[in-house]
Design a protein around this motif. Structure first.
Motif, short mmCIF file in Angstrom:
data_model
loop_
_atom_site.label_atom_id
_atom_site.label_comp_id
_atom_site.label_asym_id
_atom_site.label_seq_id
_atom_site.Cartn_x
_atom_site.Cartn_y
_atom_site.Cartn_z
N CYS A 69 45.93 -0.54 -6.95
CA CYS A 69 46.37 -1.33 -5.79
C CYS A 69 47.79 -0.90 -5.41
O CYS A 69 48.66 -0.80 -6.27
N CYS A 121 50.35 -4.13 -6.31
CA CYS A 121 50.64 -4.56 -7.68
C CYS A 121 50.41 -3.45 -8.71
O CYS A 121 50.67 -3.65 -9.88
N CYS A 166 41.25 -5.90 -5.01
CA CYS A 166 42.23 -6.08 -6.07
C CYS A 166 41.84 -7.33 -6.86
O CYS A 166 41.67 -8.40 -6.30
N CYS A 168 48.09 -11.12 -7.06
CA CYS A 168 48.41 -10.19 -5.97
C CYS A 168 47.94 -10.74 -4.62
O CYS A 168 46.87 -11.33 -4.53
ZN LIG Z 1 47.12 -5.83 -6.04
#
Ligand SMILES: [Zn+2]
Length: 535
Positions: A38, A41, A77, A82
């Motif tokens: 991702c 994050c 994700c 996040c």
């Molecule tokens: Zn993320």
């Protein structure tokens, strides 16, 4: 797999199909890595959300255009903390997230642009199978990031002109890495000083002898030693020597001509016969040499900033001559005298009258005019004076057969060079030059001492040399020495340290080439990028 390596695709990409069309090659590629990180994050995710296709231009293959149909994925994700729920797969070394061209394709366009120019780049790229536009090439160059200059200890600074003689910029070179570290849009002291303030580690600044960069270094890098560039110092010395030699050569030619005049016996014969006399040819040669020497002296004094009147007085020629020479820009060869030929047919009459005892030139001129002579009074007078019996003038100077030695510029060059590198002919000329006058010999010694100091980088001898010049009674060298005194620390450092501006001059030459590749049209920001990223 083999095809993948043939097209050099990064790991995790697989070729599904290759299709050859009229317009090139279409390659279908899929991304195959099981996870992706991702972007927010950095947590890896293996949860594929969906697939989608991107169409990308890639580098040509054996001259064919290549289009990639790239199937990539969106991932979810799974990090509960996040904010990003879904993200697209990243292929960092291969393509930017929203780009329509691969990174290597962009790099090729940039390289072509840097090596050529906008329009030339478009033509070259087309030959290589890359279809692009001038705007794209220029945008690519402008988007290149500035590489940080890093720590600079030894800086070379000089100016360059980006509109000849009208607009100037400044070039800055790291003398250790030998790279251009920046270009500045002007050559003002404040601009350069501001740049130097961001380089607190600067130890030495090599600069020309101009005031702007000296004060820039004083303001912007007070901790750094300033070095006056050796080449500039030598050039200044050369100019001083040229002025000095122009003065002595003029006096020498004058003596030569005087001696020739004195040797000239009255030859009362038509001009054509006179012309064939070798002595007269010597005389004419000496006259023209004297005129050239005067011309060079005028130019040298002008460079020193003297007014036309002062120059006329010092050289001993008319004010209008000085003004004509300065306006002409080059040495004006004297037109052949036509008046003299007017006189030819009256010479027998002149001879007769002279021998009969009429030595009044004005009277003779009037008599000739009455007989139809259309030439000038000066022509009559000069021809009579030239043919006067010997003994009227004091014979001085060397043999009239001595050929012209050299122009003051050539002579100055001989003075500055290492004697052992001179050819036999040059050595001979140098010996004759040094014999003109004891002052010339003294000047030669001083110039050679200075040149030796410069070559061996023994700046510690500078003060002793300046002392010698002070007591030399050679005004041109004294004025050079006075110039050095104003900048003595920098000159001494320049004569001692290894650094100098030779490398900077080299970069200026390269910069000029880059400027002309763009037909001189590039503005400062584009020129700066092109120079900083020059290959
Ligand atoms: Zn993320």
């Amino acid at each position: 797999m083999e095809e993948t390596s043939l097209l050099s695709l990064p790991e995790g990409m697989l070729i599904e199909q290759i299709q050859i069309t009229e317009n090139g090659v279409i390659v279908a590629v899929v991304a195959t890595s099981s996870t992706s990180c991702c972007p927010l994050c950095s947590e890896p995710s293996s949860s594929i959300h969906c697939h989608y296709r991107r169409t990308l231009r890639d580098v040509p293959c054996a001259g064919r255009r290549v289009q990639l149909f790239l199937t990539v994925r969106k991932f979810s994700c799974r990090n509960p903390l996040c904010e990003r729920k879904v993200f697209t797969e990243r292929l960092p070394a291969f393509v930017e997230p929203w780009a329509r061209m691969t990174i290597r394709y962009c790099e090729q366009i940039t390289s072509i642009g840097l090596a050529t120019c906008g329009k030339g780049g478009v033509r070259l790229a087309a030959r290589l199978g890359i279809h692009t536009t001038r705007q794209t090439i220029l945008r690519r160059i402008m988007e290149l990031p500035d590489t940080p200059a890093g720590v600079i200890l030894f800086l070379g600074i000089d100016d360059f002109s980006f509109q000849r003689g009208y607009r100037f910029g400044t070039i800055l070179v790291n003398l250790e890495s030998r790279r251009v570290v920046d270009l500045l849009p002007d050559r003002e002291a404040e601009t350069s000083a501001a740049w130097m303030r961001q380089q607190p580690d600067l130890m030495a600044v090599s600069r020309d002898r101009g005031g702007a960069y000296a004060s820039a270094a004083t303001q912007g890098a007070p901790q750094a030693i300033q070095c006056a560039d050796r080449f500039h110092v030598l050039k200044n010395l050369g100019e001083a020597v040229e002025g000095f030699l122009a003065h002595h050569l003029a006096a020498h030619h004058k003596q030569q001509m005087q001696a020739l005049l004195d040797e000239q016996t009255p030859v009362w014969q038509p001009k054509r016969a006179i012309r064939s006399s070798p002595k007269l040819e010597h005389l004419q040669h000496a006259r023209s040499e004297e005129r050239l020497a005067h011309y060079e002296q005028v130019m040298a004094l002008r460079k020193q900033g003297l007014s036309q009147q002062a120059i006329a007085q010092r050289v001993g020629v008319g004010h209008s001559t000085v003004s004509n020479w300065l306006a002409a820009g080059t040495f004006p060869e004297r037109k052949p005298r036509e008046q003299a030929s007017h006189l030819d047919r009256y010479l027998p009459y002149l001879v007769l009258r002279w021998e009969n005892g009429c030595h009044n030139i004005a009277c003779l001129f009037r008599e000739l005019a009455e007989q139809g002579y259309k030439g000038s009074y000066e022509s009559v007078r000069d021809n009579l004076v030239r043919l006067l019996p010997a003994g009227r003038k004091n014979a001085v100077g060397p043999s009239p057969k001595a050929p012209a030695l050299a122009t003051s510029r050539q002579a100055a060059f001989l003075f500055l060079r290492r004697p052992e590198t001179l050819r036999a002919q040059e050595q001979e000329t140098l010996v004759k030059l040094r014999q003109i006058d004891p002052e010339v010999e003294r000047a030669y010694d001083l110039v050679q001492q200075f040149a030796h100091m410069l070559r061996t980088r023994t700046g510690e001898c500078l003060d002793a040399w300046l002392d010698l010049v002070e007591h030399s009674k050679l005004p041109e060298l004294q004025s050079f020495a006075a110039g050095i005194q104003k900048d003595i620390d920098a000159v001494r450092a320049g004569l001692t340290w290894w650094i100098n501006n030779g490398m900077v001059e080299g970069h200026v030459t390269k910069l000029k080439l880059i400027k002309r590749q763009g037909y001189g049209k590039a503005g400062f920001p584009l020129l700066r990028k092109r120079v900083l990223h020059a290959v």
